[in-house]
Write a protein that holds these residues in place. Structure first.
Motif, short mmCIF file in Angstrom:
data_model
loop_
_atom_site.label_atom_id
_atom_site.label_comp_id
_atom_site.label_asym_id
_atom_site.label_seq_id
_atom_site.Cartn_x
_atom_site.Cartn_y
_atom_site.Cartn_z
N VAL A 78 48.10 37.06 7.76
CA VAL A 78 47.20 36.26 6.52
C VAL A 78 47.81 35.16 6.53
N MET A 79 49.53 35.37 6.28
CA MET A 79 50.54 34.30 5.64
C MET A 79 49.69 33.04 6.41
N GLN A 80 49.40 32.98 7.97
CA GLN A 80 49.33 31.82 8.79
C GLN A 80 48.05 31.37 8.56
N GLY A 81 46.65 32.60 8.02
CA GLY A 81 45.22 32.11 8.02
C GLY A 81 45.21 31.22 6.66
N LEU A 82 46.27 31.92 5.65
CA LEU A 82 46.28 31.19 4.03
C LEU A 82 46.13 29.75 4.27
N THR A 83 47.45 29.71 4.52
CA THR A 83 47.96 27.88 4.80
C THR A 83 48.06 27.56 5.67
N ARG A 84 47.30 27.88 6.71
CA ARG A 84 46.78 27.07 8.07
C ARG A 84 47.87 26.79 8.49
N GLY A 128 59.47 40.24 -6.90
CA GLY A 128 60.07 39.38 -5.97
C GLY A 128 59.46 38.91 -5.13
N ALA A 129 59.28 39.10 -4.40
CA ALA A 129 58.04 38.61 -3.05
C ALA A 129 57.52 37.38 -3.28
N LEU A 130 56.65 37.84 -4.58
CA LEU A 130 55.60 37.47 -5.32
C LEU A 130 56.73 36.13 -5.74
N VAL A 131 57.30 36.36 -6.99
CA VAL A 131 58.06 34.97 -7.14
C VAL A 131 59.13 33.50 -6.30
N ALA A 132 59.26 34.64 -5.54
CA ALA A 132 59.19 33.90 -3.87
C ALA A 132 58.77 33.14 -3.86
N SER A 133 57.74 33.68 -2.69
CA SER A 133 56.01 32.83 -2.25
C SER A 133 56.02 31.68 -3.30
N VAL A 140 47.29 47.35 3.58
CA VAL A 140 46.15 46.56 4.77
C VAL A 140 45.29 46.75 4.89
N LEU A 141 44.01 47.39 3.58
CA LEU A 141 42.97 47.02 3.17
C LEU A 141 42.12 46.02 2.05
N GLY A 142 43.17 45.53 1.65
CA GLY A 142 42.92 43.74 1.25
C GLY A 142 43.35 43.32 2.46
N ALA A 143 43.74 43.09 3.11
CA ALA A 143 44.11 41.55 4.23
C ALA A 143 43.06 41.99 5.03
N LEU A 144 42.58 43.10 5.89
CA LEU A 144 41.64 43.33 7.06
C LEU A 144 40.28 42.86 6.14
N ALA A 145 40.18 43.12 4.76
CA ALA A 145 38.88 42.25 4.55
C ALA A 145 38.45 41.11 4.01
N LEU A 146 39.90 40.18 4.12
CA LEU A 146 40.30 38.70 4.45
C LEU A 146 39.82 37.91 5.21
N ALA A 147 39.42 38.91 6.67
CA ALA A 147 39.22 38.47 7.82
C ALA A 147 37.93 37.24 7.49
N PRO A 148 37.00 37.79 7.38
CA PRO A 148 35.57 36.49 7.64
C PRO A 148 36.20 35.26 6.64
N ALA A 149 36.62 35.70 5.69
CA ALA A 149 36.99 34.59 4.24
C ALA A 149 38.16 33.50 5.57
N GLN A 160 43.72 36.60 -3.56
CA GLN A 160 43.96 38.32 -2.55
C GLN A 160 44.53 38.45 -1.81
N GLY A 161 44.56 37.49 -0.47
CA GLY A 161 45.91 37.44 -0.02
C GLY A 161 47.06 37.00 -0.65
N ALA A 162 47.62 36.62 -1.08
CA ALA A 162 48.66 36.31 -2.08
C ALA A 162 49.14 38.43 -2.53
N VAL A 163 48.48 38.66 -2.85
CA VAL A 163 48.05 40.35 -3.43
C VAL A 163 48.63 41.17 -1.70
N ALA A 164 48.47 40.87 -1.12
CA ALA A 164 48.10 41.43 0.10
C ALA A 164 49.14 41.56 1.17
N VAL A 165 49.90 39.79 1.06
CA VAL A 165 51.08 39.37 1.12
C VAL A 165 52.35 40.47 0.51
#
Length: 368
Positions: free
Chosen positions: A113-119, A160-165, A240-249, A273-278
């Motif tokens: 998901v991270m690689q897809g969101l950020t290319r 911590g994960a969110l702030v680091a991102s 997992v559900l949030g990440a899989l739902a992002l596939a078309p986007a 949505q991707g940030a929350v899933a990650v």
């Protein structure tokens, strides 16, 4: 001392995601044997699931203590827990295998998901500081607030994960050219080094935190029990559900922001949505096994070699291949140093570092 010894005592590279490519439709025919592409990928996905099931059995069968395979099978069939072998299999190896399955799934999916969101082909929860941020927040909560249960500290893990991102993205965007993959990777490595040093300083002055997290901090499946998985499961399933739902986007984001917006994608919403899933996936993995690096970097590239850039297939393949790698590394770490063990985070880093160097060299050569 390994968890199995303690149980005895108690009983007795692929292409870059920035490269746009055709997303094959489900009805497109394949050349091999007249199978459609969908059929071939479905068979390949089923094969990866079979491989994962086999590695789960290997993880249960092999460990720091050598036990004949037949005795392990007998214990699994009978459900016996009172003997030494029963304690090792049911109290140590089975929970450890399930934890490795969950952590690997989360890391592989988060990386894809991270690689897809950020290319960004170098995106990885461990490499971009997300895992380190989650780990630092967890260690801080345990050392200063006395939080030892997963439900107590997992909120700090997610924060911590969110702030680091956010920090990595801001640092990687400074200067000309915006947030390039190389700048994000450098910012992530720098933040990871800083947070790991701070975490080490905290646990060294806190004996209780040191005893609890000295293995976990380098990435380990040892010392956890099945209750951790049950506590993390709701967050993991949501991620997992949030990440899989992002596939078309994610398939449209590969073509660029302008094209994605023209196709009707709300880019800010997709990225949120991707940030929350990650965050949920990475936080769950860190709560289970600590900050393990390179799993989320390597696996999506391998999956992309097999299925191409279509995230409708790339995400499920990353979910199955990442646990294969993590469980394989964990078994290797238990076997090569008997009767002790090498932590899975060390094995994963040893496997992933050469791959990361190769990616960097390929991108540098492509820029020349």
């Amino acid at each position: 001392m390994s968890g199995e010894i303690a149980a005895v005592g108690s009983a007795s590279v692929a292409g870059s995601p920035t490269t746009p490519g055709p997303v094959a439709g489900p009805g497109r025919a394949g050349a091999a044997g007249g199978w459609s592409r969908t059929t071939r990928l479905a068979v390949l996905l089923a094969a990866s699931v079979v491989l994962l099931a086999f590695l789960c059995l290997v993880s249960v069968a092999f460990g720091t203590r050598s036990i004949p395979l037949g005795e392990v099978v007998d214990v699994l069939r009978s459900g016996e827990r009172d003997s030494e072998i029963g304690a090792i299999v049911w109290d140590v190896r089975v929970p450890r295998t399930l934890l490795g399955l969950a952590a690997g799934l989360a890391l592989g999916l988060a990386g894809a998901v991270m690689q897809g969101l950020t290319r960004n082909p170098l995106a990885d929860p461990g490499l971009l500081g997300v895992s380190a941020g989650a780990g630092f927040a967890t260690v801080t909560a345990a050392a200063f607030l006395g939080l030892t249960s997963v439900y107590g500290y997992i909120w700090f893990t997610f924060a911590g994960a969110l702030v680091a991102s956010v920090i990595v993205y801001v640092l990687g965007s400074v200067g000309g050219g915006g947030s390039t993959p190389a700048k994000l990777a450098l910012a992530g490595v720098a933040l990871t080094a800083l947070l790991n040093s701070l975490s080490s300083g905290i646990i060294l002055v806190d004996t209780e935190a040191l005893n609890r997290y000295r293995y976990w901090a380098v990435g380990s499946l040892a010392g956890q029990d099945g209750e951790v998985l049950a506590q993390v499961a709701p967050f993991l399933v949501a991620g997992v559900l949030g990440a899989l739902a992002l596939a078309p986007a994610l398939n449209t984001l590969v073509l660029g922001d302008d094209v994605a917006a023209a196709l009707g994608r709300r880019l800010r919403l997709v990225r949120a949505q991707g940030a929350v899933a990650v965050m949920l996936l990475t936080g769950s993995a860190v709560a289970i096994a600590g900050p393990i690096v390179f799993i989320g970097l390597l696996v999506p590239h391998v999956a992309r070699l097999l299925v191409g850039p279509d995230h409708r297939w790339l995400l499920p393949f990353s979910m199955t291949l990442a646990p294969c790698l993590l469980l394989g590394a964990d078994v290797l770490g238990r076997v090569i140093a008997r009767p002790q063990e090498v932590q899975v985070g060390v094995i994963a880093a040893a496997l992933g570092a050469p791959f990361f160097i190769m990616l960097i060299r390929r991108r540098r050569l492509a820029a020349l």
